[in-house]
Design a protein around this motif. Structure first.
Motif, PDB file in Angstrom:
ATOM      1  N   PHE A  83      70.531 -60.576 154.502  1.00 20.29           N
ATOM      2  CA  PHE A  83      69.276 -60.075 153.955  1.00 20.29           C
ATOM      3  C   PHE A  83      68.265 -61.220 153.845  1.00 20.29           C
ATOM      4  N   GLY A  84      67.008 -60.878 154.068  1.00 21.03           N
ATOM      5  CA  GLY A  84      65.934 -61.843 153.905  1.00 21.03           C
ATOM      6  C   GLY A  84      64.909 -61.343 152.908  1.00 21.03           C
ATOM      7  N   LEU A  85      64.103 -62.257 152.400  1.00 21.23           N
ATOM      8  CA  LEU A  85      63.065 -61.887 151.451  1.00 21.23           C
ATOM      9  C   LEU A  85      61.845 -62.769 151.744  1.00 21.23           C
ATOM     10  N   LEU A  86      60.892 -62.200 152.471  1.00 21.29           N
ATOM     11  CA  LEU A  86      59.759 -62.966 152.972  1.00 21.29           C
ATOM     12  C   LEU A  86      58.557 -62.808 152.055  1.00 21.29           C
ATOM     13  N   ASP A  87      57.906 -63.949 151.766  1.00 20.13           N
ATOM     14  CA  ASP A  87      56.664 -63.867 151.008  1.00 20.13           C
ATOM     15  C   ASP A  87      55.489 -63.702 151.968  1.00 20.13           C
ATOM     16  N   SER A  88      54.277 -63.634 151.442  1.00 18.65           N
ATOM     17  CA  SER A  88      53.113 -63.327 152.265  1.00 18.65           C
ATOM     18  C   SER A  88      52.754 -64.434 153.247  1.00 18.65           C
ATOM     19  N   GLN A  89      53.389 -65.597 153.117  1.00 21.33           N
ATOM     20  CA  GLN A  89      53.170 -66.685 154.062  1.00 21.33           C
ATOM     21  C   GLN A  89      54.332 -66.834 155.039  1.00 21.33           C
ATOM     22  N   GLY A  90      55.267 -65.919 154.973  1.00 20.97           N
ATOM     23  CA  GLY A  90      56.379 -65.935 155.912  1.00 20.97           C
ATOM     24  C   GLY A  90      57.565 -66.762 155.490  1.00 20.97           C
ATOM     25  N   ASN A  91      57.541 -67.291 154.279  1.00 20.40           N
ATOM     26  CA  ASN A  91      58.675 -68.079 153.791  1.00 20.40           C
ATOM     27  C   ASN A  91      59.813 -67.165 153.331  1.00 20.40           C
ATOM     28  N   ASN A  92      61.033 -67.541 153.683  1.00 25.80           N
ATOM     29  CA  ASN A  92      62.199 -66.761 153.283  1.00 25.80           C
ATOM     30  C   ASN A  92      62.660 -67.243 151.912  1.00 25.80           C
ATOM     31  N   THR A  93      62.535 -66.397 150.915  1.00 26.08           N
ATOM     32  CA  THR A  93      62.879 -66.754 149.536  1.00 26.08           C
ATOM     33  C   THR A  93      64.181 -66.112 149.076  1.00 26.08           C
ATOM     34  N   ALA A  94      65.045 -65.735 150.032  1.00 28.40           N
ATOM     35  CA  ALA A  94      66.272 -65.001 149.698  1.00 28.40           C
ATOM     36  C   ALA A  94      67.164 -65.779 148.733  1.00 28.40           C
ATOM     37  N   SER A  95      67.190 -67.092 148.884  1.00 25.22           N
ATOM     38  CA  SER A  95      68.091 -67.886 148.031  1.00 25.22           C
ATOM     39  C   SER A  95      67.676 -67.872 146.566  1.00 25.22           C
ATOM     40  N   ASP A  96      66.457 -67.463 146.275  1.00 26.18           N
ATOM     41  CA  ASP A  96      65.978 -67.420 144.895  1.00 26.18           C
ATOM     42  C   ASP A  96      66.049 -66.020 144.291  1.00 26.18           C
ATOM     43  N   ALA A  97      66.611 -65.078 145.014  1.00 28.05           N
ATOM     44  CA  ALA A  97      66.630 -63.680 144.558  1.00 28.05           C
ATOM     45  C   ALA A  97      68.057 -63.216 144.299  1.00 28.05           C
ATOM     46  N   THR A  98      68.156 -62.074 143.646  1.00 28.79           N
ATOM     47  CA  THR A  98      69.439 -61.401 143.453  1.00 28.79           C
ATOM     48  C   THR A  98      69.397 -60.089 144.215  1.00 28.79           C
ATOM     49  N   PHE A  99      70.401 -59.877 145.075  1.00 24.56           N
ATOM     50  CA  PHE A  99      70.449 -58.668 145.888  1.00 24.56           C
ATOM     51  C   PHE A  99      71.478 -57.698 145.305  1.00 24.56           C
ATOM     52  N   TYR A 100      71.133 -56.421 145.390  1.00 25.39           N
ATOM     53  CA  TYR A 100      72.004 -55.356 144.895  1.00 25.39           C
ATOM     54  C   TYR A 100      72.320 -54.399 146.043  1.00 25.39           C
ATOM     55  N   VAL A 101      73.604 -54.154 146.241  1.00 24.53           N
ATOM     56  CA  VAL A 101      74.054 -53.169 147.225  1.00 24.53           C
ATOM     57  C   VAL A 101      74.693 -52.022 146.467  1.00 24.53           C
ATOM     58  N   ASP A 102      74.134 -50.851 146.626  1.00 23.38           N
ATOM     59  CA  ASP A 102      74.585 -49.676 145.857  1.00 23.38           C
ATOM     60  C   ASP A 102      74.615 -49.986 144.364  1.00 23.38           C
ATOM     61  N   ASP A 103      73.525 -50.654 143.916  1.00 19.84           N
ATOM     62  CA  ASP A 103      73.291 -50.981 142.500  1.00 19.84           C
ATOM     63  C   ASP A 103      74.259 -52.007 141.934  1.00 19.84           C
ATOM     64  N   THR A 104      75.015 -52.676 142.783  1.00 27.54           N
ATOM     65  CA  THR A 104      75.920 -53.733 142.320  1.00 27.54           C
ATOM     66  C   THR A 104      75.442 -55.069 142.854  1.00 27.54           C
ATOM     67  N   ALA A 105      75.237 -56.035 141.974  1.00 26.80           N
ATOM     68  CA  ALA A 105      74.773 -57.353 142.396  1.00 26.80           C
ATOM     69  C   ALA A 105      75.815 -58.024 143.282  1.00 26.80           C
ATOM     70  N   ILE A 106      75.363 -58.675 144.336  1.00 30.38           N
ATOM     71  CA  ILE A 106      76.258 -59.395 145.233  1.00 30.38           C
ATOM     72  C   ILE A 106      75.983 -60.893 145.101  1.00 30.38           C
ATOM     73  N   SER A 107      76.930 -61.684 145.558  1.00 35.12           N
ATOM     74  CA  SER A 107      76.770 -63.132 145.549  1.00 35.12           C
ATOM     75  C   SER A 107      76.053 -63.563 146.815  1.00 35.12           C
ATOM     76  N   GLY A 108      74.934 -64.255 146.653  1.00 33.35           N
ATOM     77  CA  GLY A 108      74.198 -64.712 147.821  1.00 33.35           C
ATOM     78  C   GLY A 108      73.393 -63.610 148.469  1.00 33.35           C
ATOM     79  N   PHE A 109      73.191 -63.719 149.768  1.00 30.39           N
ATOM     80  CA  PHE A 109      72.351 -62.752 150.486  1.00 30.39           C
ATOM     81  C   PHE A 109      73.002 -62.265 151.774  1.00 30.39           C
ATOM     82  N   THR A 110      74.340 -62.246 151.792  1.00 31.80           N
ATOM     83  CA  THR A 110      75.073 -61.667 152.918  1.00 31.80           C
ATOM     84  C   THR A 110      76.050 -60.622 152.410  1.00 31.80           C
ATOM     85  N   TYR A 111      76.417 -59.713 153.317  1.00 30.93           N
ATOM     86  CA  TYR A 111      77.291 -58.605 152.907  1.00 30.93           C
ATOM     87  C   TYR A 111      78.057 -58.119 154.130  1.00 30.93           C
TER      88      TYR A 111
END
Length: 432
Positions: free
Chosen positions: A136-164
């Motif tokens: 998973f990626g999380l791009l800001d309006s300048q195209g920077n990938n901020t995935a490492s600073d976010a928390t991702f949820y798959v089926d409402d369950t938080a996962i570690s990191g940004f891969t699944y």
């Protein structure tokens, strides 16, 4: 004087054949390079480009012949033609940009215009194989990938990191939470799918309009189509010694020689396995839908008389040396007289339909091969990596475009079909 009813039927069939073949058809046309277009932008050409409100983007359209067609092309933003070769994205939201030159369509570019606090959630594999890593990626309006600073949820369950990854197939929902200036934000949710490839059995029907026993295979195929959608059908026609077949495939003899085809009718499963009379559908169902390790996707479009077919193949364990890809163009709904030796067979589905049957509907007739008829080599492809290839064809005027379909199969070095896929022309069929 009595007239032999068989001779009357033969005479009738010959007359129909002469009338129907008044226009010469050559169903096999060697593929030739056709113009394709690549749309580019100075903002990027990835799967998704993020922008800020009021960003201006310049576009160029380059042909496969190296010519710059930008000034002569029409450029569309969300299906609305723009003036010139640039566009100012004033509004927030998602945008698709395309170009057309002389009925030839380009690829599409996707943009998302974000507010300063918004983030664009990306999924590198929206449809992934079992156990395949999805990032998973999380791009800001300048195209920077901020995935490492976010928390991702798959089926409402938080996962570690940004891969699944998932060992089971199914549909999943993902979203991300992130902070901007100490304020918590949540992205919109997106779905992705994990699947296990299912085998589509290739049924090849060697047939002819003059062959009175051949309709038995066509009836068996109809039964198989009702029983499962995990089949891909190709009817390979051959002209008779004295009665031509308008669907005759020019290289039918090469196929017959390779696969040991004698007198007709003959049918093969996955290219080499004999499907013998009485063509029991259970022979097909025993293999159809079984789990396998490779999947095929087809995306085709017609612009004017130009057919473009994009094919993708993905392996769970990587390609095997000798694997080849076969791409066939087939046509259905062709009405033409068909010899019928079952006309007087009591209880047969074709009893009383006539011999010949003057309005028999022929389906899945092999019209053209966009690859070598035995396949083009697949380059070494690692596990979970897509093998991509584009094919182009100028559609002959004899073909009914509305009734055309594409059949793709992956075969091994011995020409055994490992899996297949089929799609109507103009249909985008994803991995399954």
């Amino acid at each position: 004087m009595k007239t032999n009813p068989y001779l009357k039927a033969l005479l009738f069939f010959a007359i129909i054949t002469i009338v129907s073949c008044s226009k010469k058809e050559d169903p096999y046309v060697e593929p030739s390079p056709l113009l394709t277009l690549e749309l580019k932008s100075d903002a990027g050409t990835g799967e998704l480009v993020v922008l800020r409100a009021n960003d201006s983007v310049n576009f160029t359209v380059i042909g496969s012949d190296g010519v710059d067609y930008t000034s002569a092309s029409q450029i569309f933003v969300n299906n609305v033609e723009i003036a010139g070769d640039y566009y100012i994205f004033e509004e927030l939201g998602e945008f698709t940009v395309d170009a057309i030159y002389n009925d030839v369509s380009s690829n599409s570019l996707n943009f998302e215009v974000l507010a300063p606090t918004e983030r664009a959630l990306t999924i590198d594999f929206p449809k992934a194989l079992r156990n395949q890593t999805i990032t998973f990626g999380l791009l800001d309006s300048q195209g920077n990938n901020t995935a490492s600073d976010a928390t991702f949820y798959v089926d409402d369950t938080a996962i570690s990191g940004f891969t699944y990854s998932s060992a089971t197939e199914g549909s999943f929902v993902v979203y991300a939470e992130y902070e901007v200036d100490n304020e918590l934000h949540t992205t919109a949710s997106k779905t992705f799918e994990v699947f296990i490839p299912k085998r589509k059995v290739v049924i090849e029907d060697y047939t002819g309009t003059w062959c009175g026993f051949c309709p038995a295979v066509a009836l068996a195929i109809d039964t198989a189509k009702v029983a499962t959608n995990h089949i891909s059908v190709v009817a390979i026609h051959e002209t008779g010694a004295s009665l031509p077949d308008p669907m005759h495939f020019e290289r039918v003899q090469d196929l017959k020689d390779a696969f040991g085809i004698g007198g007709l009718p003959q049918a093969r499963l996955n290219r080499k396995q004999k499907w013998l009379d009485p063509y029991n559908v259970n022979d097909v169902l025993a293999m159809a839908g079984a789990e396998t390790d490779l999947a095929i996707a087809i995306d085709s479009k017609v612009t004017g008389a130009n057919l473009t077919v994009d094919v993708k193949v993905v392996y769970a364990s990587g390609s095997v040396t000798g694997d080849k890809i076969v791409v066939y163009l087939v046509e259905s709904g062709i009405i033409y007289a068909q010899a019928n030796y079952f006309n007087a067979t009591s209880g047969h589905p074709l009893e009383g339909h006539g011999n010949p049957i003057p309005d028999f509907v022929h389906n899945d007739a092999l019209r053209n091969s966009l690859t070598d008829i035995f396949g083009d080599a697949i380059t070494e492809t690692p596990a979970y990596t897509e093998y991509k290839k584009q094919y182009n064809l100028e559609i002959p005027s004899e073909y009914n475009v509305d009734n055309l379909s594409v059949v793709v199969m992956v075969v091994d070095s011995d020409n055994n079909a490992k899996n297949s896929q089929h799609a109507e022309v103009g249909e985008n069929k994803t991995f399954e």
